[in-house]
Design a protein around this motif. Structure first.
Motif, PDB file in Angstrom:
ATOM      1  N   ALA A  29       0.770  -1.498  -0.079  1.00 33.13           N
ATOM      2  CA  ALA A  29      -0.048   0.294   0.265  1.00 33.13           C
ATOM      3  C   ALA A  29       1.145   1.220  -0.027  1.00 33.13           C
ATOM      4  N   PRO A  30       0.861   1.808  -0.776  1.00 31.54           N
ATOM      5  CA  PRO A  30       1.725   2.781  -1.676  1.00 31.54           C
ATOM      6  C   PRO A  30       1.808   4.247   0.241  1.00 31.54           C
ATOM      7  N   TYR A 205       5.086   4.031 -10.574  1.00 25.93           N
ATOM      8  CA  TYR A 205       4.113   2.616 -11.067  1.00 25.93           C
ATOM      9  C   TYR A 205       4.544   3.186 -12.527  1.00 25.93           C
ATOM     10  N   ALA A 206       4.778   1.519 -12.699  1.00 27.91           N
ATOM     11  CA  ALA A 206       5.283   1.507 -14.329  1.00 27.91           C
ATOM     12  C   ALA A 206       3.993   1.408 -15.025  1.00 27.91           C
ATOM     13  N   ILE A 207       3.616   1.643 -15.775  1.00 29.16           N
ATOM     14  CA  ILE A 207       2.462   1.197 -17.277  1.00 29.16           C
ATOM     15  C   ILE A 207       3.129   1.787 -17.703  1.00 29.16           C
ATOM     16  N   LEU A 208       3.013  -0.388 -18.466  1.00 26.93           N
ATOM     17  CA  LEU A 208       3.786  -0.179 -19.700  1.00 26.93           C
ATOM     18  C   LEU A 208       2.727  -1.272 -21.354  1.00 26.93           C
ATOM     19  N   LEU A 209       3.643  -0.830 -22.367  1.00 25.50           N
ATOM     20  CA  LEU A 209       2.503  -0.844 -23.411  1.00 25.50           C
ATOM     21  C   LEU A 209       3.330  -1.666 -24.349  1.00 25.50           C
ATOM     22  N   GLY A 210       2.284  -2.725 -24.743  1.00 21.78           N
ATOM     23  CA  GLY A 210       3.208  -3.876 -25.330  1.00 21.78           C
ATOM     24  C   GLY A 210       5.095  -3.888 -24.910  1.00 21.78           C
ATOM     25  N   HIS A 239       8.767  -4.345  -7.539  1.00 25.29           N
ATOM     26  CA  HIS A 239       8.062  -5.584  -6.931  1.00 25.29           C
ATOM     27  C   HIS A 239       8.120  -6.781  -8.155  1.00 25.29           C
ATOM     28  N   ALA A 240       8.945  -7.370  -7.769  1.00 21.15           N
ATOM     29  CA  ALA A 240       9.718  -8.990  -8.227  1.00 21.15           C
ATOM     30  C   ALA A 240       8.185  -9.923  -8.772  1.00 21.15           C
ATOM     31  N   THR A 268       8.419  -0.686  -3.667  1.00 18.25           N
ATOM     32  CA  THR A 268       7.823   1.103  -3.841  1.00 18.25           C
ATOM     33  C   THR A 268       6.733   1.434  -4.870  1.00 18.25           C
ATOM     34  N   GLY A 269       6.109   0.938  -5.748  1.00 17.50           N
ATOM     35  CA  GLY A 269       5.685   0.340  -6.783  1.00 17.50           C
ATOM     36  C   GLY A 269       5.184  -0.807  -7.301  1.00 17.50           C
TER      37      GLY A 269
END
Length: 934
Positions: A29-30, A205-210, A239-240, A268-269
């Motif tokens: 929880a951040p 927060y890494a939001i990845l496309l493709g 986030h392993a 941490t994310g």
């Protein structure tokens, strides 16, 4: 951005998780409860998205729609926040490719932030219908450093900082991609950027496309850069366990392994993947919702990709507050709950977004229920689950103590069998506190409890039996337990719920077998002592002895006498006693009439057999009124009962006497008083204040009266003067002749000199004078402090030059202060003055002051006017004669100068206020009178 708003709202009211650093590995929880939230969105505008031929959103319509949707939902959410919400959300929008551009700084989200222009600019520059891009590169290092600087320079201190890093998943700096660039990326992030993020508390927060297209085996350098890109995202987020980096090796030689989620506090994310830009708004909503709502990741919801498994058994619903499920590649169409008893509960949803469950859905469920979310979709279907556990307060209940026959027990349970009495069996029956009966059975950590069981919604405690003369204190039964099935729920996996069961009835039970006395105190003990209620409860020390009321009852023996010794021991460290203080039994309450007899100066209470069967309530009183001062009365009154009887054998008496020691009681006294005010001093101070107040009011009233007094404005009056011919008739009358009226009418108007009233109001000495100076009019009043005189008003005193006796109208209520002067009212429309008759010249002077109505205004006199003027001649003549007689008498007595010779107005003595004025002669009645008659 939509997610952002939701997050902000929830953050305000939900229970706190210590922070991301203190939650379990699957319970990230951040943000903390009540934190402000600063969100920076870093949008990728490189060729993978914008390229005319290959960009997946080359016209920007997908991202534009998602960002607008996010903005609208965020604004709506923030508008619905409770009025007392303390947390707030700020949003910033940036764009990056080979360089980094700030689009919109930190500000509260709303219809115009980010604006449509901001959204358009965040996607890249326009080139006709499509978006243009300057390079086909994406520089992670520049973007991450810019985010760090933006938070440090413009972020709020103490806010929860969220970086939403939207990218295609590949670091691609300018120039040809090389292995050295991949190593540089790892080095810069692991050694510099990640520690800086940790210092600032930035959650990524890494939001990845493709991302799945970034490694294809055809290009080893590109594959190495793809691995490095994922490694640094794993380092930034910890986030392993994300499926995107699960099993990814740790590169040798780089200190990145520390930032995994293998240890508590590493997260941490998060790393999120989207295969369709249409899901972008939902993913943004998910990020901010989790941050603001205090939600924790929950991997035990039974929806691992493609499995459709049910959750593990869940704890009692009272330990949960909310469960939220976000779809990934599917639509959530509802959920199904199977209770611990096997009942199936199904609820449907419209499949348009996340599904939320709260206490209305599971709050009444007993431990052992399971949950399954229902989905529709094909391919890679999964659900992201989040949960917020309740912060359970102490689980409490109340019970009653009974015997083994189920009957309530008294403070003293007597047995007639003496030494042969069997043990006394007692039990406590209470409503079962929530969760206790569903938990694993454990030994109750209380030596009074032999065992406990749950039965029909109640919990029953079997207490250790009492032997003769033993006392059982009925303090609350306290323990703690772990809720059943709580180990799989974030926040509950290490929860120990405190349970407390209060016991109604007496504070202790004495099992008395020999007919002896008993001392029992009711109420929850404060530590090892019971409380004394000190009265009166006022803050100020009373002028009477203090009283001490207790909930202790002394029960008389069946034979013999019981004596209770009371001793007072102040707390030397905490008490403040400015005088002598001694507590003793209250002789007025314990008056010997069945309520005990006070002895030894109040230190001993004696109670014999046959006294009140229900016992005597104990009361105390201080020996005397306490000395005035501030008192902190803290200490203990110790009670020691002893039993005197000749009817028991030595052995039984020794046992009974030994058992009496278990009835010794300490009573805690804790009360404070402030010193009482000195009543005599208070009285005189109050009186002085009252007198001062009255004096101030008196003086202010006098001042107001003084300021209201003045002569009229001299510039608004004309003065008329005439010397009238006066003849004496045979009968003694004075006759001015028929020409008197015409002479006054023909007189010339002259100015009046003096101080204008607007400039002289309130001044004591104001004067008028004619142009020739032959008549002076001075304003007079009583001294400014003499209210009776001021209430009578001011007046005018009129003096002629040369000196002669005068009379004036309108008359004043005062007499002139100098012989020969005239007194007139200080408020007038017309002022008339006449002098005494000059016998030798056969003349008398007359002055008339009238308001200005033009210089050529003609003076007119009627018959009534002439009659008033004649009256004034009589008054002036009488005054002249009286003044002559007074001067003769005064000269004969002292030879001093007469008062009439003194300069006008040099006396400071207040004028006589109550001397009646001389009564003027009445005018002659009948036909038309002459000017005057003596």
């Amino acid at each position: 951005m939509l997610a952002l708003a939701v997050a902000a709202a929830s953050l305000l009211a939900l229970p706190s998780h210590a922070a991301a650093q203190t939650t379990a590995a699957d319970g990230y929880a951040p943000c903390e409860e009540g934190q402000n939230i600063d969100v920076l969105m870093m949008m990728d505008a490189s060729g993978s998205l914008n390229a005319p031929g290959s960009g997946v959103d080359r016209d920007g319509s997908l991202r534009t729609g998602a960002l607008r949707q996010f903005r609208g939902e965020l604004t709506e959410l923030l508008a619905g926040l409770p009025a007392g919400s303390s947390a707030s959300v700020q949003l910033a929008l940036w764009r990056f490719e080979s360089d980094v551009v700030e689009i919109a700084g930190f500000a509260a989200p709303g219809p115009d932030h980010p604006s449509d222009m901001h959204i358009a600019r965040s996607l890249g520059e326009r080139d006709g219908a499509n978006l243009s891009y300057r390079t086909n590169h994406t520089d992670y290092l520049d973007a991450l450093r810019a985010a760090e600087a933006a938070f440090e320079q413009n972020g709020r201190r103490g806010a929860c900082r969220l970086l939403l890093f939207f990218t295609d998943g590949l670091h691609d700096p300018i120039g040809s991609m090389t292995f050295a660039q991949a190593d540089e990326l790892r080095t810069e992030v692991c050694i510099d950027i990640k520690p800086a993020f940790d210092r600032q508390g930035i959650e990524t927060y890494a939001i990845l496309l493709g991302l799945s297209d970034t490694e294809n085996g055809a290009d080893p350098v590109r594959d190495e850069m793809s691995a490095a890109s994922k490694q640094i995202l794993r380092a930034l987020t910890g986030h392993a366990t994300s499926r995107l980096v699960r099993g990814l090796p740790y590169a040798g030689g780089f200190d990145c392994r520390h930032w995994s989620d293998e240890q508590p506090g590493d997260r941490t994310g998060s790393i999120l993947a989207i295969d369709d830009l249409g899901d972008l708004a939902l993913h943004l909503l998910e990020v901010v919702d989790v941050a603001a709502s205090g939600l924790s990741e929950w991997t035990n919801c039974g929806t691992e990709t493609g499995t459709g498994r049910r959750s593990a058994p869940m704890p009692d619903g009272s330990y949960l507050e909310q469960i939220v499920a976000y779809p990934r590649g599917a639509a959530i169409t509802g959920h199904e709950i199977i209770t611990a008893g096997g009942e199936r509960l199904v609820s449907r949803a419209d499949g348009s977004g996340p599904v939320r469950l709260d206490s209305d859905d599971f709050g009444e469920l007993e431990a052992g229920w399971t949950l399954e979310f229902l989905t529709e979709g094909s391919g890679d279907v999964s659900i992201a689950c989040f949960i917020r556990s309740a912060n359970p307060e102490r689980s409490e209940s109340t019970g009653a103590v009974t015997g083994d026959d189920g009957e309530a027990v008294e403070a003293v349970e007597r047995s007639p069998q003496g030494d042969d009495s069997p043990p006394l069996h007692l039990q406590v029956i209470a409503d079962a506190p929530p969760g206790l009966c569903e938990s694993a059975h454990f030994a109750w950590p209380d030596e009074r409890v032999r065992d406990w069981i749950c039965r029909d919604g109640s919990v029953v405690f079997d207490l250790v039996p009492l032997e003769c003369q033993e006392v059982l204190r009925l303090d609350p039964l306290i323990a703690s337990f772990e809720p059943r099935h709580a180990d799989g729920v974030p926040g509950l996996d290490s929860l120990a719920v405190d349970v407390r069961i209060d016991i109604d009835g007496p504070a202790q039970v004495l099992y008395e077998c020999f007919g002896g006395p008993a001392l029992a105190c009711a109420g929850d003990p404060d530590g090892a002592a019971y409380r004394v209620e000190v009265r009166p409860e006022a803050e100020e020390l009373p002028r009477a002895p203090l009283q001490g009321h207790t909930r202790c009852v002394l029960f008389p023996p069946e034979r013999g006498v019981v004596e209770v010794q009371a001793s007072w021991q102040p707390d030397s460290e905490r008490a403040r006693l400015p005088g002598e203080l001694e507590w003793r039994f209250d002789p007025e309450h314990h008056d010997g009439d069945g309520r005990g007899e006070v002895r030894s100066s109040g230190a001993v209470l004696r109670l014999g057999a046959g006294a009140a069967a229900d016992g005597v309530n104990l009361r105390f009183v201080t020996a005397d009124e306490l000395d005035n001062g501030d008192w902190d009365i803290r200490g203990v009154i110790s009670l020691v009962p002893t039993w005197e009887t000749d009817e028991l054998g030595a052995e039984l008496l020794a046992r009974a006497t030994g058992a009496m020691s278990s009835q010794n009681v300490d009573l805690q006294v804790d009360h404070s008083y402030t010193g009482r005010s000195n009543s005599a001093t208070t009285f005189w101070l109050t009186l002085l204040l009252l007198i001062a107040s009255l004096a101030a009011s008196y003086l202010l009233f006098c001042a107001a009266l003084v300021l209201s007094m003045s002569l009229p404005d001299p510039t608004k009056f004309w003065a008329y003067r005439a010397d009238l011919s006066v003849s004496e008739e045979p009968d003694g009358g004075l006759n001015g002749g028929a020409e008197a009226a015409s002479m006054l009418a023909a007189s010339e108007a002259s100015r009046v000199a003096g101080t204008a009233s607007r400039n002289g109001r309130g001044k004591r000495w104001l004067a008028w004078s004619t142009d020739s100076g032959d008549l002076i009019i001075r304003h007079r009043r009583s001294p400014w402090f003499w209210l009776p005189g001021l209430l009578r008003g001011g007046w005018c005193e009129i003096e002629s030059r040369p000196k002669r006796s005068l009379a004036a109208r309108p008359a004043a209520r005062r007499r002139a202060r100098r012989v020969g002067n005239a007194a007139a009212a200080d408020s007038f429309e017309v002022l008339e003055v006449t002098g005494q008759h000059d016998v030798a010249a056969r003349t008398a002077s007359a002055w008339v002051f009238r308001p200005r109505r033009g210089r050529q205004a003609q003076m007119t006199y009627s018959a009534n006017d002439l009659r008033r003027l004649g009256d004034l001649l009589h008054i002036a003549q009488d005054a002249a004669e009286a003044g002559a007689m007074s001067n003769d008498r005064r000269g004969a007595k002292s030879g001093a100068a007469t008062e009439a010779d003194e300069p006008f107005g040099d006396s400071d003595h207040p004028p006589p206020l109550d001397r009646p004025p001389a009564r003027p002669r009445s005018p002659r009645r009948g036909g038309e009178p002459p000017l005057g008659r003596r």
